[in-house]
Motif scaffolding. Structure first.
Motif, short mmCIF file in Angstrom:
data_model
loop_
_atom_site.label_atom_id
_atom_site.label_comp_id
_atom_site.label_asym_id
_atom_site.label_seq_id
_atom_site.Cartn_x
_atom_site.Cartn_y
_atom_site.Cartn_z
N GLN A 174 -16.34 52.43 17.56
CA GLN A 174 -15.56 52.35 18.78
C GLN A 174 -14.35 51.44 18.59
O GLN A 174 -13.25 51.75 19.06
N LYS A 175 -14.54 50.33 17.89
CA LYS A 175 -13.41 49.44 17.61
C LYS A 175 -12.35 50.13 16.78
O LYS A 175 -11.15 49.95 17.00
N TRP A 232 -10.40 52.40 19.10
CA TRP A 232 -9.47 51.61 19.93
C TRP A 232 -8.25 51.17 19.12
O TRP A 232 -7.12 51.21 19.61
N GLU A 234 -5.96 54.13 18.54
CA GLU A 234 -5.26 54.50 19.77
C GLU A 234 -4.09 53.56 20.05
O GLU A 234 -3.01 54.00 20.45
N LYS A 235 -4.31 52.28 19.78
CA LYS A 235 -3.22 51.31 19.97
C LYS A 235 -2.10 51.55 18.96
O LYS A 235 -0.92 51.51 19.30
#
Length: 69
Positions: A14-15, A18, A21-22
């Motif tokens: 999940q990290k 994220w 996505e950033k």
């Protein structure tokens, strides 16, 4: 594999999603396609781990103790 280890891997995945996505938000047009490809792979890994986690939490017919009469 224990649920705890799966949860650790799930959080790591999940990290990664994220982070990508950033990066995608801040990327130039030239780099977006490569990041999108990496993001799709990371999301697939995350989803696979999520499915494993859901399967581990769900009671299985084979894990039940047999009734002894």
């Amino acid at each position: 594999m224990s649920i705890k280890l799966i949860a650790v891997d799930l959080y790591r995945a999940q990290k990664a999603v994220w982070k990508l996505e950033k990066e995608l938000e801040e990327a130039t047009l030239k780099d977006k396609e490569a990041i999108k490809r990496k993001l799709r792979q990371a999301q697939a890994e995350w989803q696979q781990l999520r499915n494993i986690m859901d399967g581990e939490k769900r009671p299985s017919v084979f894990r039940k103790k047999p009734h002894i009469l």
